[in-house]
Design a protein around this motif. Structure first.
Motif, mmCIF file in Angstrom:
data_model
loop_
_atom_site.group_PDB
_atom_site.id
_atom_site.type_symbol
_atom_site.label_atom_id
_atom_site.label_comp_id
_atom_site.label_asym_id
_atom_site.label_seq_id
_atom_site.Cartn_x
_atom_site.Cartn_y
_atom_site.Cartn_z
ATOM 1 N N GLY A 36 -30.406 9.401 33.581
ATOM 2 C CA GLY A 36 -30.318 9.393 35.030
ATOM 3 C C GLY A 36 -30.051 8.002 35.589
ATOM 4 N N ASP A 37 -29.456 7.959 36.768
ATOM 5 C CA ASP A 37 -29.218 6.670 37.435
ATOM 6 C C ASP A 37 -28.971 6.919 38.918
ATOM 7 O OD1 ASP A 37 -28.736 4.111 38.147
ATOM 8 O OD2 ASP A 37 -27.004 3.794 36.842
ATOM 9 N N ILE A 38 -30.031 6.851 39.700
ATOM 10 C CA ILE A 38 -29.937 7.113 41.130
ATOM 11 C C ILE A 38 -29.130 6.032 41.837
ATOM 12 C CG2 ILE A 38 -32.035 5.843 41.718
ATOM 13 C CD1 ILE A 38 -30.890 9.184 43.263
ATOM 14 N N LEU A 39 -28.961 4.869 41.202
ATOM 15 C CA LEU A 39 -28.245 3.762 41.830
ATOM 16 C C LEU A 39 -26.744 3.997 41.900
ATOM 17 C CD1 LEU A 39 -30.100 0.714 40.239
ATOM 18 C CD2 LEU A 39 -30.611 1.912 42.367
ATOM 19 N N THR A 40 -26.245 4.994 41.179
ATOM 20 C CA THR A 40 -24.807 5.274 41.178
ATOM 21 C C THR A 40 -24.447 6.452 42.082
ATOM 22 O OG1 THR A 40 -24.986 6.762 39.264
ATOM 23 C CG2 THR A 40 -24.609 4.418 38.824
ATOM 24 N N ILE A 41 -25.402 6.961 42.831
ATOM 25 C CA ILE A 41 -25.125 8.138 43.657
ATOM 26 C C ILE A 41 -24.139 7.776 44.762
ATOM 27 C CG2 ILE A 41 -26.981 7.814 45.344
ATOM 28 C CD1 ILE A 41 -27.471 10.903 44.974
ATOM 29 N N SER A 42 -23.239 8.700 45.064
ATOM 30 C CA SER A 42 -22.197 8.463 46.062
ATOM 31 C C SER A 42 -22.571 9.086 47.402
ATOM 32 C CB SER A 42 -20.871 9.056 45.574
ATOM 33 O OG SER A 42 -20.947 10.470 45.531
ATOM 34 N N GLU A 43 -21.816 8.735 48.430
ATOM 35 C CA GLU A 43 -22.081 9.304 49.746
ATOM 36 C C GLU A 43 -21.786 10.801 49.780
ATOM 37 O OE1 GLU A 43 -20.067 7.094 52.777
ATOM 38 O OE2 GLU A 43 -21.683 5.610 52.887
ATOM 39 N N THR A 44 -20.802 11.247 49.007
ATOM 40 C CA THR A 44 -20.525 12.684 48.928
ATOM 41 C C THR A 44 -21.730 13.429 48.380
ATOM 42 O OG1 THR A 44 -18.170 12.273 48.582
ATOM 43 C CG2 THR A 44 -19.002 14.433 47.945
ATOM 44 N N GLU A 45 -22.345 12.879 47.354
ATOM 45 C CA GLU A 45 -23.524 13.502 46.764
ATOM 46 C C GLU A 45 -24.715 13.459 47.722
ATOM 47 O OE1 GLU A 45 -21.967 12.234 42.326
ATOM 48 O OE2 GLU A 45 -23.527 11.072 43.348
ATOM 49 N N ILE A 46 -24.821 12.382 48.501
ATOM 50 C CA ILE A 46 -25.877 12.317 49.498
ATOM 51 C C ILE A 46 -25.664 13.397 50.562
ATOM 52 C CG2 ILE A 46 -26.890 10.905 51.325
ATOM 53 C CD1 ILE A 46 -26.311 8.451 49.630
ATOM 54 N N ALA A 47 -24.402 13.632 50.917
ATOM 55 C CA ALA A 47 -24.101 14.693 51.880
ATOM 56 C C ALA A 47 -24.512 16.047 51.337
ATOM 57 C CB ALA A 47 -22.608 14.676 52.217
ATOM 58 N N PHE A 48 -24.236 16.307 50.054
ATOM 59 C CA PHE A 48 -24.672 17.555 49.432
ATOM 60 C C PHE A 48 -26.199 17.654 49.427
ATOM 61 C CE2 PHE A 48 -20.414 17.787 47.299
ATOM 62 C CZ PHE A 48 -20.078 19.054 47.771
#
Length: 287
Positions: free
Chosen positions: A136-148
């Protein structure tokens, strides 16, 4: 695309230097969405005696990612879709057989884990792309994934607002729930599907190895601290959200510099240890 700039600016007001980089603000926002969902569903996982469920679904991530890489589909899409199918399969096996929940989960767990390993072993080079999902790596999350995540948060909020009492009744006695007009099958399948999605997003944050802890530990902490079912709900939220915030900020400190997912879980475990001490003291006072 949703503009998250106001939220990033709000996070930037916190007097913490580690939260100034953009990727840290994105990670914090993602955790503040994910942690409450995991904590609340964790309480219901304990009530349904389905603690093993998250392990089964998280290990289906291997198969989902492998299929995505082989079929040239974004693993971020194939993984949650396969996870939802696995979650619905668990519930279908449990409802349409006389097997216990743990047995049904164990069967599906074995099937999806074996399928994932078979796919990975057949496709050379796929295994190298699995490491991110293992740890896992929460630091690589994108804005698209945050929207989901935001959409899923709203879905969970609506689901809990309309079905919390129904799910509690189902957990206590499915037959009684059916007598009172609750559509048991519908709510169980909805619960399994939404839980599978939360598990898949948790895999992105803390990895396959620690995803069960993200759901179970805050709920177990709440059980030690709460006196009522409602209190358990709120204690789980507090433990989950605070663990996400504190764990992320601690992992970014130069003197620690540990993996963010692992630090979040360790912080949650500290919560649990403190709750055990409190429960023991409270029990001693009662005696």
């Amino acid at each position: 695309m949703i503009d998250f700039s106001p939220l990033y600016a709000l996070v930037g007001l916190l007097p913490l230097d580690c939260l100034q980089p953009r990727f840290m603000r994105q990670a914090l926002l993602a955790l503040l969405l994910l942690a409450p969902m995991a904590a609340v569903l964790g309480v219901q996982i304990i009530n349904f005696r389905m603690a093993f469920f998250s392990d089964a679904i998280s290990h289906s991530a291997f198969a989902g990612v492998a299929l995505g890489l082989i079929l040239s589909v974004n693993p971020r899409l194939s993984m949650p879709l396969f996870g939802v199918l696995a979650g619905l399969a668990v519930m279908a096996v449990r409802r349409n057989s006389h097997l216990s929940a743990d047995t049904a989960i164990g069967i599906v767990f074995s099937a999806v884990a074996a399928f994932g390993l078979a796919v990975v072993s057949r496709a050379s080079g796929v295994a190298r792309g699995m490491q991110q999902f293992l740890y896992g790596d929460i630091l690589t999350i994108s804005e698209t994934e945050i929207a989901f995540l935001g959409l899923l948060f709203l879905a969970i909020l609506l689901f809990q607002a309309t079905g919390y009492n129904r799910l509690t009744l189902i957990a206590l006695n499915p037959v009684m729930a059916r007598v009172h007009g609750v559509r048991v099958a519908l709510w169980q399948y909805l619960f399994a599907g939404l839980l599978a999605l939360v598990v898949m997003f948790s895999v992105w944050a803390v990895g396959v190895l620690l995803v069960t802890a993200m759901l179970i530990v805050p709920a177990a902490t709440a059980r030690n601290l709460a006196r009522t079912a409602g209190g358990m709900f709120w204690w789980a939220l507090l433990a989950g959200v605070s663990s996400g915030f504190v764990g992320l900020t601690l992992s970014a400190q130069d003197w620690l510099a540990t993996a963010s997912g692992a630090t979040v879980i360790l912080t949650s475990c500290c919560w649990f240890a403190a709750s055990c001490v409190w429960a023991a003291l409270r029990g001693h006072r009662r005696v």
